[in-house]
Write an enzyme that holds these catalytic residues in place. Structure first.
Site, PDB file in Angstrom:
ATOM      1  N   TYR A   1      -0.353 -34.394  21.777  1.00 29.68           N
ATOM      2  CA  TYR A   1      -1.804 -34.497  21.556  1.00 29.68           C
ATOM      3  C   TYR A   1      -2.141 -35.854  20.907  1.00 29.68           C
ATOM      4  CZ  TYR A   1      -5.797 -34.568  18.502  1.00 29.68           C
ATOM      5  OH  TYR A   1      -6.891 -34.996  17.810  1.00 29.68           O
ATOM      6  N   HIS A   2      -1.440 -36.156  19.811  1.00 34.62           N
ATOM      7  CA  HIS A   2      -1.726 -37.416  19.115  1.00 34.62           C
ATOM      8  C   HIS A   2      -1.427 -38.617  20.026  1.00 34.62           C
ATOM      9  CE1 HIS A   2      -1.454 -34.734  15.493  1.00 34.62           C
ATOM     10  NE2 HIS A   2      -2.454 -35.494  15.102  1.00 34.62           N
TER      11      HIS A   2
ATOM     12  N   ASP B   1     -17.126 -30.059  33.266  1.00 38.11           N
ATOM     13  CA  ASP B   1     -15.791 -30.464  32.850  1.00 38.11           C
ATOM     14  C   ASP B   1     -15.760 -32.003  32.883  1.00 38.11           C
ATOM     15  OD1 ASP B   1     -13.155 -31.117  32.653  1.00 38.11           O
ATOM     16  OD2 ASP B   1     -12.451 -29.785  34.247  1.00 38.11           O
TER      17      ASP B   1
ATOM     18  N   SER C   1       3.142 -36.066  18.136  1.00 35.31           N
ATOM     19  CA  SER C   1       2.911 -34.933  19.051  1.00 35.31           C
ATOM     20  C   SER C   1       2.309 -35.510  20.323  1.00 35.31           C
ATOM     21  CB  SER C   1       1.952 -33.903  18.449  1.00 35.31           C
ATOM     22  OG  SER C   1       0.605 -34.290  18.645  1.00 35.31           O
TER      23      SER C   1
ATOM     24  N   ARG D   1       7.388 -27.816  13.132  1.00 41.28           N
ATOM     25  CA  ARG D   1       7.138 -29.103  13.791  1.00 41.28           C
ATOM     26  C   ARG D   1       8.291 -30.074  13.564  1.00 41.28           C
ATOM     27  NH1 ARG D   1       0.752 -30.339  12.631  1.00 41.28           N
ATOM     28  NH2 ARG D   1       0.057 -28.204  12.943  1.00 41.28           N
TER      29      ARG D   1
ATOM     30  N   LEU E   1      -6.131 -26.743   5.918  1.00 40.94           N
ATOM     31  CA  LEU E   1      -6.882 -26.193   4.784  1.00 40.94           C
ATOM     32  C   LEU E   1      -7.685 -24.951   5.200  1.00 40.94           C
ATOM     33  CD1 LEU E   1      -7.561 -26.374   1.805  1.00 40.94           C
ATOM     34  CD2 LEU E   1      -9.484 -27.807   2.391  1.00 40.94           C
ATOM     35  N   ASN E   2      -8.286 -24.995   6.383  1.00 41.28           N
ATOM     36  CA  ASN E   2      -9.004 -23.805   6.866  1.00 41.28           C
ATOM     37  C   ASN E   2      -8.048 -22.617   6.966  1.00 41.28           C
ATOM     38  OD1 ASN E   2     -11.229 -25.425   7.011  1.00 41.28           O
ATOM     39  ND2 ASN E   2     -11.339 -25.510   9.242  1.00 41.28           N
ATOM     40  N   ARG E   3      -6.823 -22.907   7.404  1.00 40.36           N
ATOM     41  CA  ARG E   3      -5.809 -21.838   7.485  1.00 40.36           C
ATOM     42  C   ARG E   3      -5.482 -21.290   6.093  1.00 40.36           C
ATOM     43  NH1 ARG E   3      -2.242 -20.718  10.903  1.00 40.36           N
ATOM     44  NH2 ARG E   3      -0.246 -21.363  10.005  1.00 40.36           N
TER      45      ARG E   3
ATOM     46  N   THR F   1      -7.781 -40.270  15.775  1.00 31.69           N
ATOM     47  CA  THR F   1      -7.097 -39.492  14.733  1.00 31.69           C
ATOM     48  C   THR F   1      -6.151 -40.383  13.921  1.00 31.69           C
ATOM     49  OG1 THR F   1      -5.412 -37.795  14.381  1.00 31.69           O
ATOM     50  CG2 THR F   1      -5.546 -38.676  16.588  1.00 31.69           C
TER      51      THR F   1
ATOM     52  N   LYS G   1      -4.227 -39.416  22.260  1.00 28.57           N
ATOM     53  CA  LYS G   1      -5.295 -40.168  21.578  1.00 28.57           C
ATOM     54  C   LYS G   1      -4.967 -41.669  21.536  1.00 28.57           C
ATOM     55  CE  LYS G   1      -8.226 -38.045  19.666  1.00 28.57           C
ATOM     56  NZ  LYS G   1      -9.486 -37.396  20.114  1.00 28.57           N
TER      57      LYS G   1
ATOM     58  N   VAL H   1       3.273 -23.128   3.765  1.00 21.60           N
ATOM     59  CA  VAL H   1       3.593 -24.551   3.597  1.00 21.60           C
ATOM     60  C   VAL H   1       4.801 -24.859   4.483  1.00 21.60           C
ATOM     61  CG1 VAL H   1       4.513 -26.234   1.953  1.00 21.60           C
ATOM     62  CG2 VAL H   1       2.648 -24.711   1.272  1.00 21.60           C
TER      63      VAL H   1
HETATM   64  N1  USQ Z   1       0.766 -27.656   7.915  1.00 21.95           N
HETATM   65  C1  USQ Z   1       1.361 -26.771   7.028  1.00 21.95           C
HETATM   66  N2  USQ Z   1       1.085 -25.444   7.128  1.00 21.95           N
HETATM   67  C2  USQ Z   1       0.232 -24.956   8.081  1.00 21.95           C
HETATM   68  C3  USQ Z   1      -0.383 -25.852   8.963  1.00 21.95           C
HETATM   69  C4  USQ Z   1      -0.078 -27.183   8.855  1.00 21.95           C
HETATM   70  O1  USQ Z   1       2.146 -27.155   6.162  1.00 21.95           O
HETATM   71  O2  USQ Z   1       0.035 -23.727   8.099  1.00 21.95           O
HETATM   72  C5  USQ Z   1       1.033 -29.098   7.790  1.00 21.95           C
HETATM   73  C6  USQ Z   1       1.503 -29.762   9.074  1.00 21.95           C
HETATM   74  O3  USQ Z   1       2.889 -29.639   9.237  1.00 21.95           O
HETATM   75  C7  USQ Z   1       1.014 -31.195   8.882  1.00 21.95           C
HETATM   76  C8  USQ Z   1      -0.249 -31.044   8.038  1.00 21.95           C
HETATM   77  O4  USQ Z   1      -0.198 -29.728   7.477  1.00 21.95           O
HETATM   78  O5  USQ Z   1       1.958 -31.921   8.166  1.00 21.95           O
HETATM   79  C9  USQ Z   1      -1.534 -31.185   8.808  1.00 21.95           C
HETATM   80  O6  USQ Z   1      -1.549 -30.249   9.858  1.00 21.95           O
HETATM   81  P1  USQ Z   1      -2.874 -29.821  10.639  1.00 21.95           P
HETATM   82  O7  USQ Z   1      -2.507 -28.708  11.579  1.00 21.95           O
HETATM   83  O8  USQ Z   1      -3.988 -29.580   9.699  1.00 21.95           O
HETATM   84  O9  USQ Z   1      -3.220 -31.180  11.409  1.00 21.95           O
HETATM   85  P2  USQ Z   1      -2.731 -31.811  12.773  1.00 21.95           P
HETATM   86  O10 USQ Z   1      -1.866 -30.919  13.588  1.00 21.95           O
HETATM   87  O11 USQ Z   1      -2.168 -33.150  12.467  1.00 21.95           O
HETATM   88  O12 USQ Z   1      -4.081 -31.964  13.586  1.00 21.95           O
HETATM   89  C10 USQ Z   1      -5.369 -31.883  12.985  1.00 21.95           C
HETATM   90  C11 USQ Z   1      -6.384 -31.640  14.087  1.00 21.95           C
HETATM   91  C12 USQ Z   1      -6.379 -32.838  15.019  1.00 21.95           C
HETATM   92  C13 USQ Z   1      -6.633 -34.111  14.207  1.00 21.95           C
HETATM   93  C14 USQ Z   1      -5.601 -34.245  13.094  1.00 21.95           C
HETATM   94  C15 USQ Z   1      -5.814 -35.398  12.173  1.00 21.95           C
HETATM   95  O13 USQ Z   1      -6.086 -30.454  14.791  1.00 21.95           O
HETATM   96  O14 USQ Z   1      -7.332 -32.656  16.047  1.00 21.95           O
HETATM   97  O15 USQ Z   1      -6.535 -35.193  15.076  1.00 21.95           O
HETATM   98  O16 USQ Z   1      -5.684 -33.067  12.289  1.00 21.95           O
HETATM   99  S1  USQ Z   1      -4.269 -36.048  11.565  1.00 21.95           S
HETATM  100  O17 USQ Z   1      -3.459 -34.969  11.053  1.00 21.95           O
HETATM  101  O18 USQ Z   1      -4.565 -37.029  10.544  1.00 21.95           O
HETATM  102  O19 USQ Z   1      -3.625 -36.651  12.710  1.00 21.95           O
END
Ligand code: USQ
Length: 381
Positions: free
Chosen positions: A180-181, A73, A178, A325, A238-240, A143, A184, A253
């Site tokens: 989490y962010h 850890d 968030s 969110r 995108l994976n989702r 991030t 970072k 969305v």
């Molecule tokens: N979103 C949707 N539908 C969904 C999931 C997400 O519309 O089913 C939206 C969210 O509201 C957000 C965007 O898609 O506006 C991105 O969401 P995400 O879950 O892909 O990304 P996020 O929560 O920001 O976190 C992910 C990673 C994290 C990394 C970050 C980069 O989990 O570890 O730091 O992407 S960033 O988003 O640029 O901060």
């Protein structure tokens, strides 16, 4: 090089480890399976429950004998410090963080766990580098979410401020949405503080949401895929969307879908990390790169997926749902990303072919999809 990979079991830690093993670096992989535990405590699971590193490492050892693994850890100071001092790394890649914004916003316990784990791991790392190995290059996964969505162009890490006739270069303002962010941002501050005082060397990779399965052909041939999460807490958007398309569930969305982010393919994450390793900063310098290749709104992403998957006869539906969110849904977004390209990054863009390949991987594992973990279960309100 002797490279320490912290968080080697994760979505990005594992493919990075495979790639660096192929490049014949001497590697110590570290993980304590914290993300696996948290996912299972929250009744979430990735598409395939991959084998743990102890059993997969045999395949890596066939190509590179100098790869080892320790279950540690990183937020445990003594255990981490012992391993660090023994291994004496030339570079450390720091992925050992809880990566989920929705998890961090679940409640008091989850918020604190995210802050505590992420800040403590980063502190342990920087302290040990400063004390035992000040020349070691820290490559930290940051991030793009640290910057938030400001109403001005996002520079690459720094901002020159002219104030009443004088100039100063500052870290570009950070304002996350968030915990989490925010953790970072605290990492960045810690690293920048130690670096200023003790002339350390670090690269901060400000990464956007990553997508994709295989980071290289070796992983594909040997079925060494990373943990591919698609649930509401740990899956990136995108994976989702790809899993939702295959499961015949409308793409979720959030809100208006006008949220813009900078995205990148998992292959490019690995390219960027390798470029960072090859280009260490001088002592006392913090290199910051914005690590993404293309900007899209969530709505654009959903439409891209639907149109690409029509070619393999998947009839993808899109549904705007209430945003779970608290985030800006209509905002200016223009982020710079020239640094990595200057170092030689060749972007892998989000083409129909890339989307179809991802869908084919998911189709071959369709029986593992659990529809119950797709739609968001909690809100940030
Ligand atoms: N979103 C949707 N539908 C969904 C999931 C997400 O519309 O089913 C939206 C969210 O509201 C957000 C965007 O898609 O506006 C991105 O969401 P995400 O879950 O892909 O990304 P996020 O929560 O920001 O976190 C992910 C990673 C994290 C990394 C970050 C980069 O989990 O570890 O730091 O992407 S960033 O988003 O640029 O901060």
């Amino acid at each position: 090089m002797k490279i320490l990979v912290l968080g080697a079991d994760g979505y990005l830690g594992w493919p990075t480890s495979v790639d660096l093993a192929l490049d014949k670096h001497e590697l110590l992989l570290i993980d304590n399976y914290a993300k696996r535990s948290i996912m299972s405590e929250n009744n979430r699971a990735p598409l395939i429950l991959n084998k743990k590193i102890e059993s997969k490492i045999k395949i890596l050892k066939k190509i590179n004998k100098k790869v080892s693994f320790k279950n540690i850890d990183c937020s445990n100071f003594n255990k981490f410090s012992d391993a660090f001092k023994k291994f004496k790394p030339d570079a450390v890649i720091h992925f050992a963080e809880l990566p989920s914004a929705p998890y961090s916003m679940l409640g008091a316990k989850e918020g604190w766990k995210t802050l505590q784990n992420n800040i403590q791991s980063t502190y342990n790392l920087v302290w040990n580098v400063k004390t035992h190995r000040p020349n070691c290059h820290i490559v930290k996964l940051g991030t793009m979410g640290e910057y938030g969505t400001p109403n001005i162009n996002i520079e690459e890490g720094w901002l020159n401020v002219k104030h009443q006739g004088r100039n100063q270069k500052f870290l570009y303002p950070r304002q996350a949405s968030s915990l989490y962010h925010t953790s970072k941002i605290m990492d960045t501050d810690l690293i920048w503080f130690y670096l200023r005082l003790y002339s350390l060397r670090a690269t901060d990779l400000m990464q956007g949401p990553v997508y994709g399965v295989y980071a290289n052909d070796f992983s594909k041939e040997n079925k060494l895929e990373p943990t591919f999460a698609y649930d509401d807490m740990f899956g990136t958007v995108l994976n989702r969307f790809i899993v939702q398309s295959v499961a015949n569930v409308p793409l979720t969305v959030y809100g208006s879908g006008n949220q813009i982010r900078g995205y990148l393919n998992i292959r490019d994450t690995i390219q960027c990390i390798k470029l960072a390793l090859k280009n260490p900063p001088k002592k006392g310098v913090l290199n910051i790169f914005n690590q993404f290749t293309e900007q899209f709104s969530v709505k654009e992403l959903a439409n891209k997926v639907a149109s690409a998957l029509k070619k393999i006869e998947l009839n993808v539906k899109i549904k705007a749902i209430k945003n779970p969110r608290i985030e800006k849904e209509k905002h200016y977004y223009n982020a710079k990303n020239t640094g990595m390209k200057k170092l030689g990054l060749k972007p892998t863009l989000l083409t129909d072919k890339v989307i179809i390949e991802m869908a084919q991987y998911v189709i071959s594992n369709k029986k593992h999809i659990n529809n119950k973990i797709i739609s968001p279960k909690s809100t940030w309100k």
